[in-house]
Design a protein around this motif. Structure first.
Motif, PDB file in Angstrom:
ATOM      1  N   VAL A  23       0.641  -0.936  -0.032  1.00  0.00           N
ATOM      2  CA  VAL A  23      -0.401  -0.706   0.176  1.00  0.00           C
ATOM      3  C   VAL A  23       0.528   1.503  -0.264  1.00  0.00           C
ATOM      4  CG1 VAL A  23      -1.743  -1.158   1.076  1.00  0.00           C
ATOM      5  CG2 VAL A  23      -0.284  -0.044   2.316  1.00  0.00           C
ATOM      6  N   ASP A  24       0.267   1.973  -0.280  1.00  0.00           N
ATOM      7  CA  ASP A  24       1.269   3.745  -0.303  1.00  0.00           C
ATOM      8  C   ASP A  24       0.534   4.277   0.943  1.00  0.00           C
ATOM      9  OD1 ASP A  24       1.910   6.771  -0.236  1.00  0.00           O
ATOM     10  OD2 ASP A  24       1.887   6.162  -2.658  1.00  0.00           O
ATOM     11  N   PRO A  25       0.874   4.119   2.406  1.00  0.00           N
ATOM     12  CA  PRO A  25       0.634   4.982   3.615  1.00  0.00           C
ATOM     13  C   PRO A  25      -0.490   6.428   3.324  1.00  0.00           C
ATOM     14  CG  PRO A  25       2.617   3.418   4.299  1.00  0.00           C
ATOM     15  CD  PRO A  25       2.428   3.672   2.437  1.00  0.00           C
ATOM     16  N   PRO A  26       0.964   7.536   3.258  1.00  0.00           N
ATOM     17  CA  PRO A  26       0.245   8.741   2.335  1.00  0.00           C
ATOM     18  C   PRO A  26      -0.751   8.438   2.245  1.00  0.00           C
ATOM     19  CG  PRO A  26       2.352   8.254   1.678  1.00  0.00           C
ATOM     20  CD  PRO A  26       2.066   7.659   2.140  1.00  0.00           C
ATOM     21  N   VAL A  27      -0.993   7.985   0.341  1.00  0.00           N
ATOM     22  CA  VAL A  27      -2.663   7.819  -0.253  1.00  0.00           C
ATOM     23  C   VAL A  27      -3.901   7.261   0.811  1.00  0.00           C
ATOM     24  CG1 VAL A  27      -3.973   6.983  -2.140  1.00  0.00           C
ATOM     25  CG2 VAL A  27      -1.479   7.946  -2.699  1.00  0.00           C
ATOM     26  N   THR A  28      -3.336   6.176   0.716  1.00  0.00           N
ATOM     27  CA  THR A  28      -4.256   4.902   2.165  1.00  0.00           C
ATOM     28  C   THR A  28      -4.701   6.872   3.156  1.00  0.00           C
ATOM     29  OG1 THR A  28      -2.970   3.612   2.053  1.00  0.00           O
ATOM     30  CG2 THR A  28      -4.650   3.745   3.704  1.00  0.00           C
ATOM     31  N   ASP A  29      -4.181   7.198   4.424  1.00  0.00           N
ATOM     32  CA  ASP A  29      -4.036   8.104   5.039  1.00  0.00           C
ATOM     33  C   ASP A  29      -5.274   8.961   4.027  1.00  0.00           C
ATOM     34  OD1 ASP A  29      -3.528   6.125   7.014  1.00  0.00           O
ATOM     35  OD2 ASP A  29      -1.676   7.421   7.846  1.00  0.00           O
ATOM     36  N   THR A  30      -4.687   9.813   3.163  1.00  0.00           N
ATOM     37  CA  THR A  30      -5.539  10.892   2.778  1.00  0.00           C
ATOM     38  C   THR A  30      -7.005  10.590   2.315  1.00  0.00           C
ATOM     39  OG1 THR A  30      -3.161  11.552   2.100  1.00  0.00           O
ATOM     40  CG2 THR A  30      -4.986  12.461   1.141  1.00  0.00           C
ATOM     41  N   VAL A  31      -6.470   9.081   1.799  1.00  0.00           N
ATOM     42  CA  VAL A  31      -7.891   8.320   1.383  1.00  0.00           C
ATOM     43  C   VAL A  31      -9.072   8.408   2.459  1.00  0.00           C
ATOM     44  CG1 VAL A  31      -9.328   7.057   0.355  1.00  0.00           C
ATOM     45  CG2 VAL A  31      -7.551   7.456  -0.686  1.00  0.00           C
ATOM     46  N   ASP A  32      -8.634   8.287   3.636  1.00  0.00           N
ATOM     47  CA  ASP A  32      -9.424   8.036   4.946  1.00  0.00           C
ATOM     48  C   ASP A  32     -10.250   9.617   5.755  1.00  0.00           C
ATOM     49  OD1 ASP A  32      -9.475   5.542   4.549  1.00  0.00           O
ATOM     50  OD2 ASP A  32      -7.933   5.181   5.909  1.00  0.00           O
ATOM     51  N   LEU A  33      -8.283  10.419   5.466  1.00  0.00           N
ATOM     52  CA  LEU A  33      -9.025  11.893   6.260  1.00  0.00           C
ATOM     53  C   LEU A  33     -10.024  12.369   5.001  1.00  0.00           C
ATOM     54  CD1 LEU A  33      -4.832  12.512   6.924  1.00  0.00           C
ATOM     55  CD2 LEU A  33      -6.920  12.985   8.494  1.00  0.00           C
ATOM     56  N   ALA A  34      -9.691  12.300   3.450  1.00  0.00           N
ATOM     57  CA  ALA A  34     -10.759  12.956   3.043  1.00  0.00           C
ATOM     58  C   ALA A  34     -12.405  11.879   3.218  1.00  0.00           C
ATOM     59  CB  ALA A  34     -10.905  12.349   1.478  1.00  0.00           C
ATOM     60  N   ALA A  35     -12.743  10.571   3.506  1.00  0.00           N
ATOM     61  CA  ALA A  35     -13.575  10.036   4.367  1.00  0.00           C
ATOM     62  C   ALA A  35     -14.064  10.805   5.447  1.00  0.00           C
ATOM     63  CB  ALA A  35     -13.527   8.267   3.847  1.00  0.00           C
ATOM     64  N   LEU A  36     -13.322  11.232   6.182  1.00  0.00           N
ATOM     65  CA  LEU A  36     -13.810  11.621   7.319  1.00  0.00           C
ATOM     66  C   LEU A  36     -14.100  12.998   7.890  1.00  0.00           C
ATOM     67  CD1 LEU A  36     -10.681  10.880   9.459  1.00  0.00           C
ATOM     68  CD2 LEU A  36     -12.809  10.135   9.661  1.00  0.00           C
ATOM     69  N   LEU A  37     -14.072  13.479   6.140  1.00  0.00           N
ATOM     70  CA  LEU A  37     -14.330  14.719   6.226  1.00  0.00           C
ATOM     71  C   LEU A  37     -15.824  14.361   5.341  1.00  0.00           C
ATOM     72  CD1 LEU A  37     -14.128  18.130   5.885  1.00  0.00           C
ATOM     73  CD2 LEU A  37     -12.569  17.642   4.262  1.00  0.00           C
ATOM     74  N   TYR A  38     -15.691  13.783   4.815  1.00  0.00           N
ATOM     75  CA  TYR A  38     -17.091  13.374   3.814  1.00  0.00           C
ATOM     76  C   TYR A  38     -18.334  12.744   5.209  1.00  0.00           C
ATOM     77  CZ  TYR A  38     -19.932  11.289   0.537  1.00  0.00           C
ATOM     78  OH  TYR A  38     -21.537  10.771  -0.172  1.00  0.00           O
TER      79      TYR A  38
ATOM     80  N   ILE B 145      -5.258  14.276  -4.882  1.00  0.00           N
ATOM     81  CA  ILE B 145      -4.730  15.005  -3.340  1.00  0.00           C
ATOM     82  C   ILE B 145      -3.656  13.188  -3.007  1.00  0.00           C
ATOM     83  CG2 ILE B 145      -4.374  15.779  -1.318  1.00  0.00           C
ATOM     84  CD1 ILE B 145      -6.824  18.039  -2.599  1.00  0.00           C
ATOM     85  N   THR B 146      -2.432  13.087  -2.890  1.00  0.00           N
ATOM     86  CA  THR B 146      -2.149  12.077  -2.251  1.00  0.00           C
ATOM     87  C   THR B 146      -1.782  12.162  -0.924  1.00  0.00           C
ATOM     88  OG1 THR B 146      -0.414  12.670  -4.103  1.00  0.00           O
ATOM     89  CG2 THR B 146      -2.210  11.363  -4.562  1.00  0.00           C
ATOM     90  N   SER B 147      -1.474  13.109  -0.449  1.00  0.00           N
ATOM     91  CA  SER B 147      -0.591  13.368   1.208  1.00  0.00           C
ATOM     92  C   SER B 147      -1.502  13.996   2.526  1.00  0.00           C
ATOM     93  CB  SER B 147       0.987  13.819   1.008  1.00  0.00           C
ATOM     94  OG  SER B 147       1.083  15.125   0.670  1.00  0.00           O
ATOM     95  N   PRO B 148      -1.673  13.643   3.214  1.00  0.00           N
ATOM     96  CA  PRO B 148      -2.658  14.412   4.230  1.00  0.00           C
ATOM     97  C   PRO B 148      -2.024  16.079   3.607  1.00  0.00           C
ATOM     98  CG  PRO B 148      -1.353  12.452   5.075  1.00  0.00           C
ATOM     99  CD  PRO B 148      -0.639  12.573   4.391  1.00  0.00           C
TER     100      PRO B 148
END
Length: 529
Positions: free
Chosen positions: A152-167, A225-228
């Motif tokens: 996995v790409d950790p920065p992308v994984t956490d960025t997607v999850d942060l966007a999910a939190l904002l959603y 967007i690929t990093s926190p």
């Protein structure tokens, strides 16, 4: 100790660090749990991070069948709690997630990733703002941490999850794959609807930033967007931060949540306004004042050593907890129930009640002095129209480390933002007393300046201090402090007068004082009933 969550092969407990009188979370493992090494490794890595927005790891033990992790106990509200009634206002949602993104950006810079962000791993407390729990540990417990670092790409994984939190914060729906208490996001043609399609009032610019991060697709204004850090910057461009709403009353908050347990999903001023906005130097909280339960880095103890056995401060408390954990593991090996564990620990002294203050007075009270119980407690805000959270004043005398009274918070300077010379708490003793000591348990942020007065009138005016006698001189302190009375004056009302505030945890431009508990010692005045 009390069990708060459990999964297949692990258990989370709430325990009391008796040396420092604070609750902690303790993660223990069943013998043979296959992911002990991964969880302990993740915890050890997380212990090296110092950002106060990331829940601290206090101690790690990885010896055979006695492995455990001691963590910061985080109170406040999870994002799930905050969304119980309605989504957040867009500006508030962006402020919350931008702060979390900054914290994750720092973790990534240090080589650490979360990999399992959910609405229950993001918490917010009045005293310490944003808290992210389970960094790396939740993923290890759930088996999500890949054996192959390139999987996995950790920065992308956490960025997607942060966007999910904002959603979720914008809509009340969860677009991620993890199971949560929130309903799943609606879809159109197999793709989640954008926030703007679900909730009216979401600006197009915010909608695009979410989609660029969540769906990893191009937008009109940029590439995915690929990093926190990049996500935080994008949010700052489209939504200036605003204060977050008040958390729910402490008595209604759910316990921290962890992965893999039904009902627990998966872990210390209000959310500060923009520190660079000086248009309003005083920003008193509206509604409930109070503070988060006695815990974390901001209650009456300094931050402990960050890494396992690193020689830092606070190691005595971790050692005491370590002894308690060994007891728990021995009992668990005998297949005892959680109730038996709790009772056994209490009988051995390891389960001290969280509502019993543990303080270390700097001096001893005279033999003739006794603890005097106040009849009531109220704010004494003679220089302002704001309440200074008057409704929470009694929490300073309830003998509970789970509650506290907090002043409003102020911007710009520790002297109440230059707006007034002081404020205080007024204790009604019910009759005239002669004081020997007043012991006050402040927050750990340095420093609060306070002094003790004694008087016979509760009337408030700008000249009210003239009716009081100062019985203990000004002291600039943090944590527990004993004010020794140096006067033979008597009076019915004890006034704790605060003249300078400490900075809030994680925000040096905001100032707020906390009082967790007050113990008054002395004798009834001659003729007092």
């Amino acid at each position: 100790m009390d069990q708060v969550a459990a999964g297949s092969g692990w258990t989370m407990w709430k325990a009391m660090d008796e040396t420092l009188a604070r609750p902690v979370s303790v993660l223990t493992f069943a013998p043979g749990f296959p992911r002990i090494t991964q969880a302990v490794t993740a915890a050890r890595a997380a212990s090296r991070l110092t950002d106060p927005r990331l829940a601290q790891v206090f101690d790690v033990e990885d010896g055979d069948d006695q492995a455990y992790v001691v963590l910061e106990w985080v109170g406040g509200e999870s994002l799930t709690d905050m969304l119980a009634d309605n989504p957040l206002e867009p500006g508030q949602a962006c402020a919350l997630i931008a702060d979390a993104s900054r914290a994750l950006a720092g973790a990534h810079a240090a080589g650490q990733a979360h990999l399992r962000l959910t609405p229950d791993t993001l918490r917010w407390t009045r005293g310490s703002g944003v808290k992210i729990t389970g960094l790396g540990i939740d993923a290890a417990l759930a088996g999500d941490a890949p054996a192959d670092a390139g999987a996995v790409d950790p920065p992308v994984t956490d960025t997607v999850d942060l966007a999910a939190l904002l959603y979720a914060a914008l809509t009340g729906y969860w677009p991620g794959e993890s199971q949560t208490a929130l309903p799943p996001a609606p879809e159109s043609d197999g793709v989640v609807c954008t926030p703007r399609q679900v909730t009216a009032g979401v600006a197009p610019a915010i909608d695009e930033v979410v989609c660029r991060a969540l769906l990893q697709r191009d937008g009109r204004h940029g590439a995915p967007i690929t990093s926190p850090g990049e996500f935080a910057d994008a949010l700052a461009d489209v939504a200036p931060p605003v204060p977050l709403p008040e958390p729910a009353p402490l008595g209604t908050l759910a316990p921290p949540r962890y992965p893999g347990h039904d009902g627990y999903g998966g872990y210390q001023g209000g959310y500060p306004p923009n520190a660079d906005d000086h248009s309003n130097w005083a920003l008193p909280e509206r509604g409930r004042g109070g503070a988060a339960p006695y815990q974390g880095p901001y209650p009456p103890q300094g931050p402990p050593g960050r890494g396992p056995r690193d020689g830092g401060g606070g190691r005595g408390g971790a050692s005491r907890v370590a002894v308690t954990i060994v007891v728990v593991l021995v009992i668990a090996a005998l297949v005892a129930t959680a109730l038996i564990i709790s009772n056994s620990l209490r009988n051995s002294g390891g389960g001290k009640a969280a509502n019993t203050p543990s303080t270390n007075p700097t001096s001893s009270a005279p033999a003739t002095a006794a603890v005097l119980k106040p009849v009531s407690d109220s704010t004494f805000n003679i220089f302002g129209n704001d309440s200074e959270d008057a409704q929470d004043a009694p929490q300073a005398i309830d003998n509970s480390l789970q509650t506290a009274w907090a002043t409003d918070y102020y911007k710009g300077s520790p002297n109440f933002g230059g707006l007034k010379p002081g404020t205080g708490l007024l204790l009604d003793m019910g009759h005239a007393v002669k004081l020997s000591q007043v012991e006050v348990l402040f927050g750990s942020q340095c420093c609060t300046t306070a002094e003790i007065y004694l008087g016979n009138s509760s009337a408030m005016s700008k000249t009210a201090l003239n009716n009081f006698t100062k019985v203990a001189p000004s002291a600039t302190v943090s944590k527990n402090h004993v004010f020794t009375a140096n006067s033979s004056a008597t009076g019915r009302y004890v006034l704790i007068w605060i003249t300078s505030l400490p900075p809030m945890q994680g925000n040096s431009s905001q100032y707020q004082a906390l009082i967790y508990n007050i113990v008054v010692r002395g004798t009834p005045a001659t003729g007092a009933g």
